[in-house]
Enzyme design. Structure first.
Site, PDB file in Angstrom:
ATOM      1  N   GLY A   8     -59.624   3.088  32.879  1.00  0.00           N
ATOM      2  CA  GLY A   8     -59.218   1.824  32.266  1.00  0.00           C
ATOM      3  C   GLY A   8     -57.786   1.933  31.773  1.00  0.00           C
ATOM      4  O   GLY A   8     -56.866   2.199  32.539  1.00  0.00           O
ATOM      5  N   LYS A  73     -37.954  -7.921  22.641  1.00  0.00           N
ATOM      6  CA  LYS A  73     -37.040  -6.803  22.897  1.00  0.00           C
ATOM      7  C   LYS A  73     -35.856  -7.303  23.717  1.00  0.00           C
ATOM      8  O   LYS A  73     -36.030  -7.881  24.791  1.00  0.00           O
ATOM      9  CB  LYS A  73     -37.783  -5.691  23.647  1.00  0.00           C
ATOM     10  CG  LYS A  73     -36.885  -4.563  24.119  1.00  0.00           C
ATOM     11  CD  LYS A  73     -37.667  -3.528  24.903  1.00  0.00           C
ATOM     12  CE  LYS A  73     -36.740  -2.495  25.523  1.00  0.00           C
ATOM     13  NZ  LYS A  73     -37.461  -1.471  26.281  1.00  0.00           N
ATOM     14  N   THR A 339     -40.011   2.216  31.627  1.00  0.00           N
ATOM     15  CA  THR A 339     -40.394   1.855  32.992  1.00  0.00           C
ATOM     16  C   THR A 339     -41.858   2.142  33.323  1.00  0.00           C
ATOM     17  O   THR A 339     -42.318   1.796  34.414  1.00  0.00           O
ATOM     18  CB  THR A 339     -39.520   2.614  34.013  1.00  0.00           C
ATOM     19  OG1 THR A 339     -39.574   4.021  33.729  1.00  0.00           O
ATOM     20  CG2 THR A 339     -38.080   2.142  33.948  1.00  0.00           C
TER      21      THR A 339
END
Length: 497
Positions: A8, A73, A339
């Site tokens: 998960g 952000k 990333t």
């Protein structure tokens, strides 16, 4: 077609959500996870493409931020990376105003060469708003043709997984609680035939999606796909992570602060602050790392520091036979440029684009692997860039400065140092503006600028720069404070503002 997702966390539930949303009844999707296995769950900062992923899923921005304790952000500030006391930001969005085909930084380079002392970031709307702790969605600067703010998010990755789990199961994904004890391979072709759970139950699928984390249970352990180790370029191999109490103001940017053997992050959420220390165990012990992290917290810790061991690199094939790996199971690049979740996202999109109509076509698998390798290597180069350009005195940083680097990165650095020019490959993740900011921020001063920057007279150039500074300052002044916007737009139920 039957699809089984193993694991998960963010990766597994992102895959479940997008596959079920885009292919619906064409797929019978089961996700197997165990409450006994903890997810890494420290990837709380993202880059702007996450907006597209959520939009395709039909998730409203306000609901998403409310459910995950999220904040906005505008970029990542790098402190002490070049040398102690120095800082710069990889701010999202554009810079200034481009003149023809010459990016704006060439005009700035010309102005600096002729005596102006402006910072490049004086012409970044994202940077100016971030440092003023201001934010609201802004597609363009009012009454101009200048682009507005470009944003991503900080959020709780564990809450994001829970949110996507609820959505996915509503779209027909079956969640199966259980531990996988055995992976059975087909004796004829070596593909995965079935999974046996501790309960004794067997699960079969046409496609297996490995989201089992660093263990890489299917692709790595069962199918024996080799791992390409990149520690000679990215030597950090451990992280300590700890949450701390929320502080004000909520800064709309991530902080990355270099230390003697790596760096630490600070990520502000609505209900807490995420903190972590990334380091190389050859230069810092786990005890030293824990002490260093805890002594630099700016608010009381909410838990004990958690140690995460990792190896930077990637599986040499991220799709092999009837198994595709996503997230940590496919490879790992430290979260310096946020990333991690994006690589999950792009892997899912790539899988959807290359999803076969009938059976598995080797040409599609090969193309998936080619694109995955290219993307990982491009992101790898961008992260190495931060390390190799430094003026630090500590042994760790000297090692990074003196190491050999990939030819692909060396070519970019040499071109920029001589000409101020940087070119982005067609599908490369990071923009030319991102490369410009980091190379300039890390101390490269180009020897020249593009001749098109001479198109304006000296007076016209000064007028342009002064006008841009005035416009950006006025725009930022009119923006609401980030905390105030969060409170009015998407305050989490668990936040007491």
């Amino acid at each position: 077609m039957r699809v089984v997702i193993v694991g998960g966390g963010s990766a597994g539930w992102m895959a479940a959500a997008m596959l079920s949303r885009m292919m619906g009844r064409q797929l019978d999707i089961t996700l197997v996870e165990s409450d006994d296995i903890a997810t890494v769950g420290v990837g709380e900062a993202t880059i702007p493409p996450i907006q597209h992923f959520n939009r395709v899923l039909g998730i409203s921005e306000a609901d998403f931020l409310r459910e995950t304790g999220g904040t906005f952000k505008l970029g990542i500030e790098f402190e002490n990376w070049l040398e102690q006391g120095h800082s710069y930001m990889h701010a999202f969005g554009g810079l200034g105003k481009e003149m023809g085909l010459a990016p704006f930084h060439h005009s700035w380079l010309r102005a600096v060469a002729h005596g102006r002392n402006d910072s490049l970031w004086d012409f970044s709307l994202n940077y100016q708003a971030a440092k003023a702790n201001k934010f609201q969605p802004l597609s363009s600067v009012p009454d101009t043709k200048l682009p507005g703010l470009v944003h991503a998010y900080h959020f709780d990755a564990g809450l994001y997984a829970k949110y996507l789990s609820k959505l996915s199961q509503g779209w027909g994904v079956k969640r199966l609680e259980g531990l996988i004890e055995q992976v059975n391979l087909n004796k004829q072709n070596g593909s995965i035939e079935s999974l046996r759970l501790r309960s004794g139950e067997f699960i079969q699928a046409d496609l297996y999606v490995d989201c089992s984390g660093f263990r890489s249970l299917l692709l790595g352990e069962a199918l024996k796909v080799e791992f390409d180790d990149w520690r000679h370029w990215l030597p950090c191999d451990r992280a300590m992570a700890v949450p701390s109490e929320r502080t004000a103001p909520l800064q709309p940017y991530t902080r990355s602060i270099a230390h003697r053997a790596g760096w630490r992050w600070r990520i502000p959420l609505q209900h807490r602050t995420g903190n972590g220390l990334v380091y190389c165990s050859e230069y810092l012990t786990d005890e030293q790392a824990s002490a260093l992290l805890m002594e630099q917290l700016d608010a009381p810790a909410l838990a004990e520091p958690r140690l995460i061991r990792f190896t930077t690199g990637r599986r040499k094939q991220q799709w092999h036979k009837n198994c595709v790996a996503l997230g940590l199971a496919s490879g790992f690049l430290e979260p310096l440029e946020s990333t991690s979740l994006h690589l999950v996202q792009s892997g899912i999109v790539r899988l959807l684009k290359l999803f076969p109509r009938q059976g598995w076509v080797q040409q599609e698998i090969d193309e998936f692997n080619r694109q995955s390798q290219t993307e990982f290597e491009q992101v790898r180069d961008f992260i190495i860039l931060h390390y190799v350009l430094n003026r630090q005195e500590e042994p760790f940083w000297q090692r990074c400065r003196d190491m050999s680097i990939p030819d692909s990165l060396n070519q970019k650095l040499a071109l920029f140092a001589k000409t101020g020019k940087v070119f982005r490959e067609q599908d490369e993740l990071f923009t030319e503006v991102a490369w410009q900011q980091v190379m300039l921020g890390q101390g490269i001063q180009p020897e020249a600028y593009h001749p098109m920057a001479d198109a304006l007279s000296a007076a016209q150039l000064n007028e342009l720069l002064d006008s841009l500074r005035t416009i950006f300052a006025g725009t930022v002044q009119r923006l609401p404070v980030h905390d105030e916007f969060i409170n009015s737009y998407c305050a989490s139920a668990s936040t007491f503002c």
